[in-house]
Write a protein that holds these residues in place. Sequence first.
Motif, PDB file in Angstrom:
ATOM      1  N   GLU A 196       0.827  -1.227   0.000  1.00 39.68           N
ATOM      2  CA  GLU A 196       0.000   0.000   0.000  1.00 39.68           C
ATOM      3  C   GLU A 196       0.853   1.267   0.000  1.00 39.68           C
ATOM      4  O   GLU A 196       0.394   2.320  -0.401  1.00 39.68           O
ATOM      5  N   LEU A 197       2.082   1.151   0.482  1.00 47.47           N
ATOM      6  CA  LEU A 197       2.952   2.323   0.535  1.00 47.47           C
ATOM      7  C   LEU A 197       4.032   2.271  -0.544  1.00 47.47           C
ATOM      8  O   LEU A 197       4.284   3.242  -1.238  1.00 47.47           O
ATOM      9  N   HIS A 198       4.681   1.122  -0.686  1.00 49.36           N
ATOM     10  CA  HIS A 198       5.847   1.014  -1.572  1.00 49.36           C
ATOM     11  C   HIS A 198       5.492   0.588  -2.995  1.00 49.36           C
ATOM     12  O   HIS A 198       6.375   0.527  -3.845  1.00 49.36           O
ATOM     13  N   VAL A 206       5.786   0.074   6.997  1.00 50.72           N
ATOM     14  CA  VAL A 206       6.214   1.412   7.405  1.00 50.72           C
ATOM     15  C   VAL A 206       7.748   1.438   7.510  1.00 50.72           C
ATOM     16  O   VAL A 206       8.322   0.590   8.188  1.00 50.72           O
ATOM     17  N   PRO A 207       8.407   2.406   6.833  1.00 50.25           N
ATOM     18  CA  PRO A 207       9.872   2.460   6.909  1.00 50.25           C
ATOM     19  C   PRO A 207      10.380   2.543   8.350  1.00 50.25           C
ATOM     20  O   PRO A 207       9.738   3.138   9.224  1.00 50.25           O
ATOM     21  N   LEU A 208      11.519   1.950   8.553  1.00 55.89           N
ATOM     22  CA  LEU A 208      12.083   1.840   9.894  1.00 55.89           C
ATOM     23  C   LEU A 208      12.583   3.165  10.441  1.00 55.89           C
ATOM     24  O   LEU A 208      12.764   4.119   9.703  1.00 55.89           O
ATOM     25  N   VAL A 209      12.844   3.146  11.735  1.00 49.24           N
ATOM     26  CA  VAL A 209      13.454   4.291  12.391  1.00 49.24           C
ATOM     27  C   VAL A 209      14.923   3.931  12.634  1.00 49.24           C
ATOM     28  O   VAL A 209      15.229   2.837  13.110  1.00 49.24           O
ATOM     29  N   TRP A 226      -2.910  11.014   2.227  1.00 48.22           N
ATOM     30  CA  TRP A 226      -1.914  11.163   3.290  1.00 48.22           C
ATOM     31  C   TRP A 226      -0.796  10.121   3.212  1.00 48.22           C
ATOM     32  O   TRP A 226       0.335  10.407   3.586  1.00 48.22           O
ATOM     33  N   LEU A 227      -1.096   8.947   2.673  1.00 49.10           N
ATOM     34  CA  LEU A 227      -0.041   7.929   2.567  1.00 49.10           C
ATOM     35  C   LEU A 227       1.078   8.401   1.634  1.00 49.10           C
ATOM     36  O   LEU A 227       2.230   8.029   1.793  1.00 49.10           O
ATOM     37  N   ARG A 228       0.689   9.226   0.650  1.00 47.69           N
ATOM     38  CA  ARG A 228       1.692   9.693  -0.321  1.00 47.69           C
ATOM     39  C   ARG A 228       2.785  10.533   0.334  1.00 47.69           C
ATOM     40  O   ARG A 228       3.906  10.595  -0.158  1.00 47.69           O
ATOM     41  N   THR A 229       2.451  11.180   1.450  1.00 50.82           N
ATOM     42  CA  THR A 229       3.445  12.067   2.066  1.00 50.82           C
ATOM     43  C   THR A 229       4.403  11.317   3.006  1.00 50.82           C
ATOM     44  O   THR A 229       5.355  11.880   3.495  1.00 50.82           O
ATOM     45  N   ILE A 230       4.137  10.050   3.263  1.00 50.92           N
ATOM     46  CA  ILE A 230       5.037   9.292   4.149  1.00 50.92           C
ATOM     47  C   ILE A 230       6.336   9.000   3.389  1.00 50.92           C
ATOM     48  O   ILE A 230       6.296   8.369   2.325  1.00 50.92           O
ATOM     49  N   ARG A 252       9.458   7.250   1.956  1.00 49.35           N
ATOM     50  CA  ARG A 252       9.706   5.805   1.729  1.00 49.35           C
ATOM     51  C   ARG A 252      11.053   5.375   2.283  1.00 49.35           C
ATOM     52  O   ARG A 252      11.459   4.234   2.136  1.00 49.35           O
ATOM     53  N   VAL A 253      11.756   6.291   2.879  1.00 52.17           N
ATOM     54  CA  VAL A 253      13.092   5.974   3.411  1.00 52.17           C
ATOM     55  C   VAL A 253      13.022   5.965   4.944  1.00 52.17           C
ATOM     56  O   VAL A 253      12.094   6.531   5.527  1.00 52.17           O
ATOM     57  N   PRO A 254      14.009   5.336   5.618  1.00 62.27           N
ATOM     58  CA  PRO A 254      13.972   5.309   7.084  1.00 62.27           C
ATOM     59  C   PRO A 254      13.987   6.712   7.683  1.00 62.27           C
ATOM     60  O   PRO A 254      14.506   7.655   7.075  1.00 62.27           O
ATOM     61  N   TRP A 255      13.418   6.828   8.847  1.00 63.92           N
ATOM     62  CA  TRP A 255      13.375   8.112   9.555  1.00 63.92           C
ATOM     63  C   TRP A 255      14.497   8.133  10.592  1.00 63.92           C
ATOM     64  O   TRP A 255      14.645   7.184  11.366  1.00 63.92           O
TER      65      TRP A 255
END
Length: 323
Positions: free
Chosen positions: A171-173, A244-247, A309-313, A315-318
Amino acid sequence: MAMEVTGFMNRSNYIGRLAPSPTGAQHVGNARTFLVAWLHARSRGGTLLLRVEDLDTPRTKEWAGDQAIEDLEWLGLDWDEVADLQSLRESRYCEILGELKSQEVVYPCSCTRSEVEASSSAPHESQLDGAVYAGTCASRSASDAVDLDARGVRYAWRFRIPESTPAWSDELHGQQWLDARKLLGDFVVARSYGPTAYQLAVVADDHDQSITHVVRGDDLIYSTYRQHAIYQALGWPSPRMLHVPLVIGPDGKRLAKRHGDSRLSLMREKGHGPESLLGELAHSLGLLKSIRPVTAEELLSIVGSRDDWLRTIPRVPWVYNPQ
Ligand code: GLU
């Protein structure tokens, strides 16, 4: 652990889950994933289950399940139902394993961990998600377990990953594909000693609990290929997936103790409310332009007002720096 088994209520056509592993304290990375899972479900009028995944017995800590629940409550994330603990579902997992045995899609593997590592067909540096099993025991059939049992040999049930890997969409990637047979290999679903392995338990739970959407950390993205193979063998539909990308810490490595203390329980003990952490998380997810204290409910209304809103997440780790 105070945990109640409930009957399932009227459900929407979105059923998600919050699935903490009680193997230690929940930290900022877990909070970020839970927040996305909660916002995704709630913004679609979905039902949410709480499932404490207490399967990994040696690493499971008595206190950690209750603490995870307090963490979620502190964050202001709620759920509608509490699913059975995995430790109570072993007989169901055994039943499903029986089905996999009868299909000969699993075989008993008596290789030790170091044998698996040593014979792996991929060098360590190019491993995506652990050693790729070389197939040493793959010519066995399920009934060979009888002989191993009689000789007192310990073994794992390994799943034969199919020749061809279906593509899937996160759904995200977006679209995902790799050659799972070559890059991931046959994987463990149960052991002749100890509890069922994660890959089988999570598929059994998500199926039996009618989960339609799985939102989890992207350290599990490769596991999706394995889980799809199990769903396929059992003829079950698989839920939609969002990873969800990792921290990570400032050094680019996965967030760990040496970066500082990012336990949610510590923030609670210090008397902090969740608002400033939620503000940072929301900013990292592209939900706030600048960091400011915010509640989960407020974030839900922000998400509710934007269908993209998903588009603004990112795709790389935070990168998070615990102070
Ligand atoms: N319990 C796992 C975790 O805390 C999540 C497993 C899953 O979502 O499939 O990382």
